[in-house]
Design a protein around this motif. Sequence first.
Motif, PDB file in Angstrom:
ATOM      1  N   ARG A 116       0.835  -1.207   0.000  1.00 22.58           N
ATOM      2  CA  ARG A 116       0.000   0.000   0.000  1.00 22.58           C
ATOM      3  C   ARG A 116       0.866   1.251   0.000  1.00 22.58           C
ATOM      4  O   ARG A 116       1.998   1.233   0.482  1.00 22.58           O
ATOM      5  CB  ARG A 116      -0.908   0.008   1.235  1.00 22.58           C
ATOM      6  N   CYS A 117       0.314   2.308  -0.535  1.00 23.16           N
ATOM      7  CA  CYS A 117       1.087   3.540  -0.586  1.00 23.16           C
ATOM      8  C   CYS A 117       0.174   4.751  -0.495  1.00 23.16           C
ATOM      9  O   CYS A 117      -0.970   4.714  -0.949  1.00 23.16           O
ATOM     10  CB  CYS A 117       1.918   3.594  -1.864  1.00 23.16           C
ATOM     11  N   ASN A 118       0.716   5.818   0.092  1.00 26.69           N
ATOM     12  CA  ASN A 118      -0.019   7.075   0.177  1.00 26.69           C
ATOM     13  C   ASN A 118       0.298   7.999  -1.005  1.00 26.69           C
ATOM     14  O   ASN A 118      -0.198   9.111  -1.069  1.00 26.69           O
ATOM     15  CB  ASN A 118       0.262   7.762   1.525  1.00 26.69           C
ATOM     16  N   GLY A 146       8.634  -0.919   0.403  1.00 24.74           N
ATOM     17  CA  GLY A 146       7.208  -1.139   0.200  1.00 24.74           C
ATOM     18  C   GLY A 146       6.878  -0.959  -1.276  1.00 24.74           C
ATOM     19  O   GLY A 146       7.790  -1.002  -2.113  1.00 24.74           O
ATOM     20  N   GLY A 147       5.705  -0.613  -1.522  1.00 25.68           N
ATOM     21  CA  GLY A 147       4.774   0.330  -1.023  1.00 25.68           C
ATOM     22  C   GLY A 147       5.457   1.360  -0.103  1.00 25.68           C
ATOM     23  O   GLY A 147       6.654   1.583  -0.206  1.00 25.68           O
ATOM     24  N   GLU A 148       4.694   1.913   0.742  1.00 25.56           N
ATOM     25  CA  GLU A 148       5.288   2.878   1.655  1.00 25.56           C
ATOM     26  C   GLU A 148       5.399   2.238   3.045  1.00 25.56           C
ATOM     27  O   GLU A 148       4.399   2.063   3.730  1.00 25.56           O
ATOM     28  CB  GLU A 148       4.459   4.171   1.682  1.00 25.56           C
ATOM     29  N   ARG A 196       0.784   8.132  -5.478  1.00 27.54           N
ATOM     30  CA  ARG A 196       0.422   7.422  -6.721  1.00 27.54           C
ATOM     31  C   ARG A 196       1.426   7.811  -7.797  1.00 27.54           C
ATOM     32  O   ARG A 196       1.068   8.420  -8.809  1.00 27.54           O
ATOM     33  CB  ARG A 196      -1.005   7.823  -7.163  1.00 27.54           C
ATOM     34  N   CYS A 197       2.697   7.463  -7.549  1.00 27.11           N
ATOM     35  CA  CYS A 197       3.737   7.889  -8.491  1.00 27.11           C
ATOM     36  C   CYS A 197       3.464   7.345  -9.897  1.00 27.11           C
ATOM     37  O   CYS A 197       3.156   6.165 -10.064  1.00 27.11           O
ATOM     38  CB  CYS A 197       5.101   7.430  -8.007  1.00 27.11           C
ATOM     39  N   GLN A 198       3.634   8.237 -10.855  1.00 27.08           N
ATOM     40  CA  GLN A 198       3.372   7.907 -12.268  1.00 27.08           C
ATOM     41  C   GLN A 198       4.153   6.685 -12.733  1.00 27.08           C
ATOM     42  O   GLN A 198       3.678   5.925 -13.556  1.00 27.08           O
ATOM     43  CB  GLN A 198       3.825   9.086 -13.140  1.00 27.08           C
ATOM     44  N   TYR A 199       5.377   6.513 -12.206  1.00 27.57           N
ATOM     45  CA  TYR A 199       6.242   5.439 -12.694  1.00 27.57           C
ATOM     46  C   TYR A 199       6.064   4.142 -11.914  1.00 27.57           C
ATOM     47  O   TYR A 199       6.732   3.150 -12.181  1.00 27.57           O
ATOM     48  CB  TYR A 199       7.717   5.871 -12.665  1.00 27.57           C
ATOM     49  N   CYS A 200       5.202   4.164 -10.907  1.00 29.94           N
ATOM     50  CA  CYS A 200       5.091   2.994 -10.035  1.00 29.94           C
ATOM     51  C   CYS A 200       3.641   2.541  -9.845  1.00 29.94           C
ATOM     52  O   CYS A 200       3.291   1.413 -10.150  1.00 29.94           O
ATOM     53  CB  CYS A 200       5.727   3.336  -8.691  1.00 29.94           C
ATOM     54  N   MET A 201       2.791   3.435  -9.344  1.00 28.79           N
ATOM     55  CA  MET A 201       1.400   3.075  -9.039  1.00 28.79           C
ATOM     56  C   MET A 201       0.490   4.255  -9.365  1.00 28.79           C
ATOM     57  O   MET A 201      -0.079   4.880  -8.476  1.00 28.79           O
ATOM     58  CB  MET A 201       1.304   2.771  -7.534  1.00 28.79           C
ATOM     59  N   THR A 206      11.923   5.077   1.647  1.00 28.51           N
ATOM     60  CA  THR A 206      10.628   5.690   1.941  1.00 28.51           C
ATOM     61  C   THR A 206      10.393   6.900   1.048  1.00 28.51           C
ATOM     62  O   THR A 206      11.338   7.501   0.542  1.00 28.51           O
ATOM     63  CB  THR A 206      10.579   6.140   3.423  1.00 28.51           C
ATOM     64  N   ASN A 207       9.120   7.254   0.904  1.00 30.12           N
ATOM     65  CA  ASN A 207       8.837   8.500   0.178  1.00 30.12           C
ATOM     66  C   ASN A 207       8.960   9.712   1.105  1.00 30.12           C
ATOM     67  O   ASN A 207       8.817  10.850   0.658  1.00 30.12           O
ATOM     68  CB  ASN A 207       7.463   8.447  -0.494  1.00 30.12           C
ATOM     69  N   GLY A 208       9.187   9.489   2.382  1.00 33.91           N
ATOM     70  CA  GLY A 208       9.495  10.581   3.310  1.00 33.91           C
ATOM     71  C   GLY A 208       8.297  11.331   3.868  1.00 33.91           C
ATOM     72  O   GLY A 208       8.439  12.150   4.783  1.00 33.91           O
TER      73      GLY A 208
HETATM   74 FE1  SF4 Z   1       4.528   4.687  -3.478  1.00 28.16          FE
HETATM   75 FE2  SF4 Z   1       7.150   4.555  -3.568  1.00 28.16          FE
HETATM   76 FE3  SF4 Z   1       5.672   3.553  -5.556  1.00 28.16          FE
HETATM   77 FE4  SF4 Z   1       5.790   6.173  -5.234  1.00 28.16          FE
HETATM   78  S1  SF4 Z   1       7.510   4.822  -5.734  1.00 28.16           S
HETATM   79  S2  SF4 Z   1       3.928   4.979  -5.563  1.00 28.16           S
HETATM   80  S3  SF4 Z   1       5.950   6.370  -3.060  1.00 28.16           S
HETATM   81  S4  SF4 Z   1       5.736   2.808  -3.515  1.00 28.16           S
END
Ligand code: SF4
Length: 322
Positions: A20-22, A67-69, A24-29, A96-98
């Motif tokens: 799970r993540c808080n 993660g995710g985060e 929604r990065c364009q390159y990931c989720m 982490t995304n920090g």
């Molecule tokens: Fe979340 Fe990290 Fe993926 Fe960005 S790169 S959507 S912060 S898991």
Amino acid sequence: MLIDGHGRNVNYLRISVTERCNFRCQYCMPEKPFSWVPKENLLSFEDLFKFVKVAIDEGIEKIRITGGEPTLRTDLDKFIKMIYNYKNDIDLAMTTNGYLLKESAKKLKDAGLKRINISLDSLKPEIAAKIAGKDVLKNVLDGIEEAMKVGLKIKINMVPLKNVNDSEIVDILEFGKKRGIRVRFIEYMENVHAHSSLKGMHGREILEKIKEKYEIQKVGRIGSSPAFLYQLKNDGYKFGLIDPHKHDFCESCNRIRLTAEGYLIPCLYFDEAMSIKEAVEKGDIEKAVEILKTVLANKPKENRWSEEATEASNRAFYETGG
Ligand code: SF4
Ligand code: SAM
């Protein structure tokens, strides 16, 4: 010592504690996945820890929580403390995304976390928001500051994208330089979950941007690090380039990955995986060791993010932890 089928010493375990993540990065989720893994399918920290002990006993020397985060998972500090108490000289790190670090950095450091990699793709609030899908920059910068304050060793990760944040490569470099933090530029890795319009930057193009302002020289790949290091000629500041499209990238690969559901993954690119869930839930340590050794024996020689073919991988970065 854990040796894989190609003679590489595998001493690094990356554990994704949640998909799970808080952000929604364009390159990931870019979109919330159709369904999250149900909570009951996640391994508890107690069961994850059973595998961590096996892995450490067999030769793992470095563990990264991702993660995710990872900071979204409740009681993360307790899991870190379990690992630290088992082997306090383990190289214990997190990516982490920090966003939540301002509140959690001290707790995590006190639990035994030593190093932290923080993703920072832009210093412009609107670009950071465009990449992450929400307004994130202030929290991330506060998080970096807090992590520095509590004494965590920090690295910054940036994924440069054409016509999105490519004009900020030098800005991010200088942000790190000013604070004595190493910046690593990660080539965008094509995967089917990313936004289809994205265009990554080749390592060569990233270096060209830096060369417009600075003279640089090669330092080299240190140990099994995925980053090739460069330094600025004027003051010796070192930065890294993670370029999985390069043919020599996999030669020194020393890592395996464990997902929050208990899948042990030998390579970030491929779909192959084996589950340790049943073994650890039953406390069958012998079986867990057997699975670990089978996965290592089958670890592929190299990924397929080659310079020639830019195939996309099916693997979601938020599942494997990057
Ligand atoms: Fe979340 Fe990290 Fe993926 Fe960005 S790169 S959507 S912060 S898991
Ligand atoms: N949420 C945390 C974060 O973003 O730092 C940890 C998990 S994230 C999957 C781990 C790393 O993978 C981050 O540095 C992120 O930038 C990187 N990453 C995710 N998707 C990527 C992609 N398609 N190409 C290159 N790097 C990617």
